[in-house]
Design a protein around this motif. Sequence first.
Motif, short mmCIF file in Angstrom:
data_model
loop_
_atom_site.label_atom_id
_atom_site.label_comp_id
_atom_site.label_asym_id
_atom_site.label_seq_id
_atom_site.Cartn_x
_atom_site.Cartn_y
_atom_site.Cartn_z
N ALA A 182 0.83 -1.21 0.00
CA ALA A 182 0.00 0.00 0.00
C ALA A 182 0.86 1.26 0.00
O ALA A 182 2.07 1.20 0.25
N ALA A 183 0.22 2.37 -0.27
CA ALA A 183 0.91 3.66 -0.32
C ALA A 183 0.69 4.43 0.97
O ALA A 183 -0.44 4.77 1.32
N GLY A 184 1.79 4.69 1.68
CA GLY A 184 1.71 5.53 2.86
C GLY A 184 1.99 6.98 2.51
O GLY A 184 1.81 7.40 1.37
N THR A 185 2.46 7.74 3.47
CA THR A 185 2.78 9.15 3.22
C THR A 185 4.03 9.25 2.35
O THR A 185 4.75 8.27 2.14
N ILE A 199 -8.88 10.81 1.71
CA ILE A 199 -8.07 10.60 2.91
C ILE A 199 -7.30 9.30 2.74
O ILE A 199 -7.89 8.25 2.46
N ASN A 200 -5.98 9.36 2.87
CA ASN A 200 -5.18 8.15 2.76
C ASN A 200 -5.47 7.24 3.95
O ASN A 200 -5.27 7.63 5.11
N ALA A 201 -5.91 6.03 3.68
CA ALA A 201 -6.35 5.13 4.75
C ALA A 201 -5.20 4.54 5.57
O ALA A 201 -5.43 3.99 6.64
N VAL A 202 -3.96 4.66 5.07
CA VAL A 202 -2.82 4.10 5.81
C VAL A 202 -1.74 5.17 5.98
O VAL A 202 -0.58 4.96 5.64
N SER A 203 -2.11 6.29 6.51
CA SER A 203 -1.18 7.41 6.68
C SER A 203 -0.17 7.19 7.80
O SER A 203 0.74 7.99 7.99
N GLU A 204 -0.30 6.07 8.53
CA GLU A 204 0.66 5.82 9.61
C GLU A 204 1.96 5.20 9.10
O GLU A 204 2.93 5.07 9.85
N ILE A 205 2.00 4.82 7.82
CA ILE A 205 3.24 4.31 7.24
C ILE A 205 3.78 5.31 6.24
O ILE A 205 3.06 6.20 5.77
N SER A 206 5.06 5.17 5.90
CA SER A 206 5.70 6.06 4.94
C SER A 206 6.21 5.24 3.76
O SER A 206 6.76 4.15 3.94
N GLY A 207 6.00 5.77 2.57
CA GLY A 207 6.45 5.06 1.37
C GLY A 207 5.50 3.94 0.98
O GLY A 207 4.41 3.79 1.53
N TYR A 208 5.94 3.15 0.00
CA TYR A 208 5.16 1.98 -0.43
C TYR A 208 5.66 0.77 0.36
O TYR A 208 6.82 0.39 0.26
N LYS A 209 4.77 0.19 1.16
CA LYS A 209 5.17 -0.92 2.02
C LYS A 209 4.08 -2.00 2.05
O LYS A 209 2.89 -1.70 1.89
N GLN A 210 4.54 -3.22 2.26
CA GLN A 210 3.59 -4.31 2.48
C GLN A 210 2.98 -4.16 3.86
O GLN A 210 3.68 -3.85 4.83
#
Length: 288
Positions: A182-185, A199-210
């Motif tokens: 998914a795409a984070g910040t 609204i980004n649903a996974v804003s707690e991560i940064s970058g593209y991460k599994q």
Amino acid sequence: MTNKTAISIVGLPLFLLVLLSVVVRAEADTNKIVSIGGSVTEIVFALGEEDRLIARDTTSNYPSEALILPDVGYIRALSPEGVLSVDPDMILALEGSGPPEAFEVLKKASVPVVTIPEGYDRDAIVAKIRAVGDALGVSEKADALAAKVEADVLEAEQFSESNGSAKRVLFILTLRDGRVMAAGTETGAAGIIEMAGGINAVSEISGYKQISDEAVITAAPEVILMMSRGGNHGINDETLMAHPALATTPAVQNGTIIRMGGQYLLGFGPRTAEAIRDLSRALQRQND
């Protein structure tokens, strides 16, 4: 007419001819350009300088005229031999192009490499256009294009703000072996989602991460956003519904899946205002 006067008249044109030859040679030195990065190539075309391009990377698929140019490889997996095979005078490379060792070889080959800054907001697009214009020696044209694009993007953002489409959006880059990437910040996906009023649903991560299945469930996206064509890596609706975590999300249960062209959606170039409007309208349709 005295001899002294005659010499000054003859000498002046000779001096100008020397200067002219230097200018012509300098221009010729940047008339064989390789463009790395889809948005960089789009900007070169938008500036009307496409005749100076001799090759491009795989992501440079717009406008269609760019596809006529030789393809030197994928932006992050370039071969220096492939780039050098077209004998460039300059390489315009979007920030993040690579691998780094490929560019070390290119620099050792004495090929000028101009890095164009990347970013995921309105100011970044303006900076990118001006950087390309400066590299090509057409700053005035770039200033005019930057002003037009900036105004258009601002208008598109205002349209999104008034659209009332603040949905929780999960951008899925890949789905391999059941793992959601998914795409984070600090990503293009997060940038375009925000600009389109989502609204980004996974804003707690940064970058593209599994992310884990638990994270997918917790994110509870109302909309899933993916790249269309080959960019979605075969993620069809049936695959989403068969995924144990994604199947529980409001997005999959309600069938609110949006697919858009990857370069169009994530390029952050001259077409971004259109992409913002299209994504905003797609998000708004989920409210209807």
